[in-house]
Design a protein around this motif. Structure first.
Motif, PDB file in Angstrom:
ATOM      1  N   ALA A  74       0.864  -1.152  -0.006  1.00 33.91           N
ATOM      2  CA  ALA A  74      -0.096   0.142  -0.159  1.00 33.91           C
ATOM      3  C   ALA A  74       0.813   1.161   0.162  1.00 33.91           C
ATOM      4  N   ARG A  75       1.892   1.353   0.858  1.00 31.97           N
ATOM      5  CA  ARG A  75       2.941   2.473   0.872  1.00 31.97           C
ATOM      6  C   ARG A  75       3.694   2.681  -0.445  1.00 31.97           C
ATOM      7  N   ALA A  78       1.186   4.013  -2.703  1.00 34.79           N
ATOM      8  CA  ALA A  78       0.740   5.389  -2.194  1.00 34.79           C
ATOM      9  C   ALA A  78       1.803   6.537  -2.778  1.00 34.79           C
ATOM     10  N   GLU A  79       3.128   6.202  -2.612  1.00 36.51           N
ATOM     11  CA  GLU A  79       4.145   6.706  -3.088  1.00 36.51           C
ATOM     12  C   GLU A  79       4.105   6.939  -4.569  1.00 36.51           C
ATOM     13  N   ARG A  80       3.957   5.877  -5.293  1.00 30.38           N
ATOM     14  CA  ARG A  80       3.698   5.854  -6.785  1.00 30.38           C
ATOM     15  C   ARG A  80       2.740   6.881  -7.156  1.00 30.38           C
ATOM     16  N   GLU A  81       1.737   7.034  -6.386  1.00 34.10           N
ATOM     17  CA  GLU A  81       0.515   8.075  -6.624  1.00 34.10           C
ATOM     18  C   GLU A  81       1.045   9.091  -6.454  1.00 34.10           C
ATOM     19  N   ALA A  82       1.846   9.343  -5.372  1.00 30.34           N
ATOM     20  CA  ALA A  82       2.273  10.755  -5.029  1.00 30.34           C
ATOM     21  C   ALA A  82       3.149  11.318  -5.901  1.00 30.34           C
ATOM     22  N   GLN A  83       3.693  10.506  -6.407  1.00 26.34           N
ATOM     23  CA  GLN A  83       4.750  10.880  -7.421  1.00 26.34           C
ATOM     24  C   GLN A  83       4.251  11.528  -8.767  1.00 26.34           C
TER      25      GLN A  83
END
Lengths: 169, 421
Positions: A74-75, A78-83
């Motif tokens: 999940a993290r 989320a990181e990918r999404e944030a990027q």
């Protein structure tokens, strides 16, 4: 005599057998009733408990590992999404900036053109005014000089000719 | 002293003389020494060596005291009535007059005088001859001598200690120590190790299926009783109850009876009808063999334990007796020299006996478990319904059992060889 005593070492004694049997049966009964039951039972229940707790611990460990891996996944997501969001934001910001810049450039150009046109127009107006002023001044001066000699018509024609003879600009 | 008597004594005291390593010399000087009176080879062998190892109606706390134990006689009086005579001690029994003493004498066999008059009795009391002589009834005869003996006392002592330990521990387990929390203390942990060992290494592998639960209490009781009795054999002034054939016999009979009571149908069928797939002439031969074998292995169970414990105590008393024998044969200087060696060996044997105490308790228990396991084993009944070919696995199972039996016997022989040597 030696023989007799030595025999007593290997000869079972009736009294001893009798008492021993009774004593051992009582001993067996007492231990059976009050001793071994609770002890072996307690040990078994403890063993079962230990086994079940180990099993529970193992299950909990497996579960924790699963949760951990899920969390990690999940993290990462989320990181990918944030990027992605950041990249998009940056892109759109860049776009916006360029758009703004182009708009500004256009406006500046427009303003420049306007200003030039204004200047041109002002220049023409000023030239015209100057021309009119010069003509009026000349007429006035000439009229002062030759007021009586010449009529107005002739003088104007003379001045105009003179102005035309003037170099342009 | 005739050479025949010397021969007999040599046979009995063969351990002593073998340890002496000078059997011929010893035999030669015996005749002279025996005449000296007080300290003779005879009295050493009888009192120091055999006297300490044998059972008796007294507790020997030499040199402090000798405590006589109660005598209980079931007797038939002259007119044929059955009575039970109860006395506080052998002295009391003799003073009463109903019973007379037949002392063991130095002579050969012969008919002995029955001592009943008080002067002769006082003399016997002084020399403690009354504790070693035979007791006879002056009128009628003794049916059974149910007197309390020292080996019974030591046996009861061992039982008492085991009971005390485990009844206390049981209360602890009931309270929850060891059930819901960890066992606490040296005693509980130590006993638990042994209980678990008997359960997991002795009962479970030898007794089929879940049946071990039925027999575990017996195995545990037998194990701890034998262990405690064996260890009591190492205590000064005490003795090993298990060095008495009657005690080990009772234990072996219990194993036997349990095997008979709980024996499975298959076991009895196999015992009385022979292997089902064998032709009948072979069965006729095999059935007696099977029956004798069953009895013999329980007999061997009793004798193995008895002989090991008795052998151990005889060796110790012989080593101690050696000092006195040396004194008689070669004088005091030699006795002092011998005492150093004797004591060294005695310490070694005592340590060995401690090991043997555990080993023999274990061996008795595992063999009991094995015999009970053989008795209660049930074969697959589907196989019996099938034809003869399908019965092959059955005989294999019993074959595996006898293999296991042989393996245990071998292990026992290996382990116990040093003790009675």
């Amino acid at each position: 005599m030696t023989e007799v005593i030595a025999q007593s070492l290997v000869q079972p004694d009736v009294g001893l057998i009798f008492w021993k049997t009774i004593a051992f049966l009582i001993f067996l009964f007492l231990l059976y009733r009050y001793g071994w039951g609770p002890i072996t039972e307690a040990m078994e229940s403890r063993e079962e408990e230990i086994e079940s707790s180990i099993q529970r611990a193992e299950e909990a460990l497996a579960e924790a590992k699963e949760i951990q891996s899920e969390n990690k996944k999940a993290r990462r997501e989320a990181e990918r999404e944030a990027q992605r969001i950041l990249r998009e934001a940056r892109e759109s910001a860049e776009e916006l900036r360029e758009e703004e810049m182009a708009k500004t450039r256009d406006r500046i150009q427009q303003m420049q053109e306007q200003a030039q046109a204004e200047i041109e127009r002002e220049k023409q107006a000023a030239l015209q005014e100057l021309r009119d002023e010069v003509a009026d001044l000349a007429i006035e001066a000439a009229s002062k000089v030759v007021r009586d000699d010449l009529d107005g018509e002739r003088q104007r024609k003379l001045v105009n000719d003179f102005i035309d003879d003037l170099p342009k600009n | 002293m005739s050479s025949l008597a010397v021969g007999c004594r040599l046979r009995v005291a063969v351990l002593v003389l073998a340890l002496l390593g000078a059997g011929a010399v010893g035999g030669g000087s015996t005749a002279h020494a025996a005449d000296d009176g007080e300290l003779t080879l005879d009295s050493i062998v009888n009192n120091v060596i055999v006297g300490h190892a044998e059972d008796g109606n007294y507790l020997n706390f030499d040199p402090f005291a000798t405590v006589e134990l109660p005598r209980i006689m079931v007797a038939r009086t002259a007119d044929g009535a059955l009575t039970v005579d109860l006395y506080g001690s052998t002295k009391g029994l003799l003073k009463d007059g109903t019973y007379g003493l037949v002392p063991h004498s130095e002579g050969e066999g012969g008919h002995e005088e029955v001592i009943t008059e008080s002067s002769a009795l006082q003399e016997a009391f002084a020399s403690k001859a009354h504790l070693h002589g035979d007791i006879v009834r002056t009128s009628g005869h003794v049916v059974a001598d149910l007197s309390i003996t020292r080996h019974l006392i030591f046996g009861l002592l061992a039982m008492g200690i085991v009971l005390a330990i485990f009844l206390v521990l049981a209360q602890r387990y009931k309270r929850g120590v060891g059930r819901t929390e960890a066992p606490h203390g040296v005693l509980q942990n130590m006993m638990e190790v042994m209980v678990v060992f008997i359960r997991d290494e002795v009962a479970k592998p030898n007794i089929q299926g879940e049946k071990w639960r039925t027999f575990l209490p017996y195995l545990l009781s037998a194990f701890f009783f034998i262990l405690m009795a064996n260890i009591l054999g190492l205590v000064p002034y005490a003795g090993a109850a298990t060095s008495n054939i009657a005690v080990t016999g009772v234990l072996a009979v219990m194993t036997f009876v349990i095997g008979l009571l709980y024996g499975s149908k298959d076991h009895y069928k196999h015992m009385f009808l022979g292997p089902p797939d064998a032709p009948w002439p072979i069965r006729v031969i095999l059935v007696p063999i099977e029956l004798i074998g069953t009895v013999m292995r329980h007999l061997a169970l009793a004798i193995r334990l008895f002989a090991n414990m008795m052998g151990g105590s005889l060796i110790i008393f012989s080593l101690i007796g050696l000092v006195f024998i040396m004194n008689v044969l070669f004088g005091e200087a030699m006795a002092f020299g011998t005492s150093i060696i004797s004591i060294g060996f005695t310490v070694f044997i005592l340590l060995l006996k401690l090991l043997v105490a555990f080993i023999q308790a274990y061996v008795f228990t595992i063999l009991s478990a094995l015999f009970i396991g053989i008795s209660v084993e049930e074969h697959e009944h589907e196989e019996h319904a099938d034809d003869a070919h399908a019965e092959a696995p059955t005989s294999q199972t019993s074959g595996a059992l006898s293999d296991r039996l042989d393996a245990v016997d071998d292990a026992v022989d290996d382990v116990t060889e040093p003790a009675p040597a």
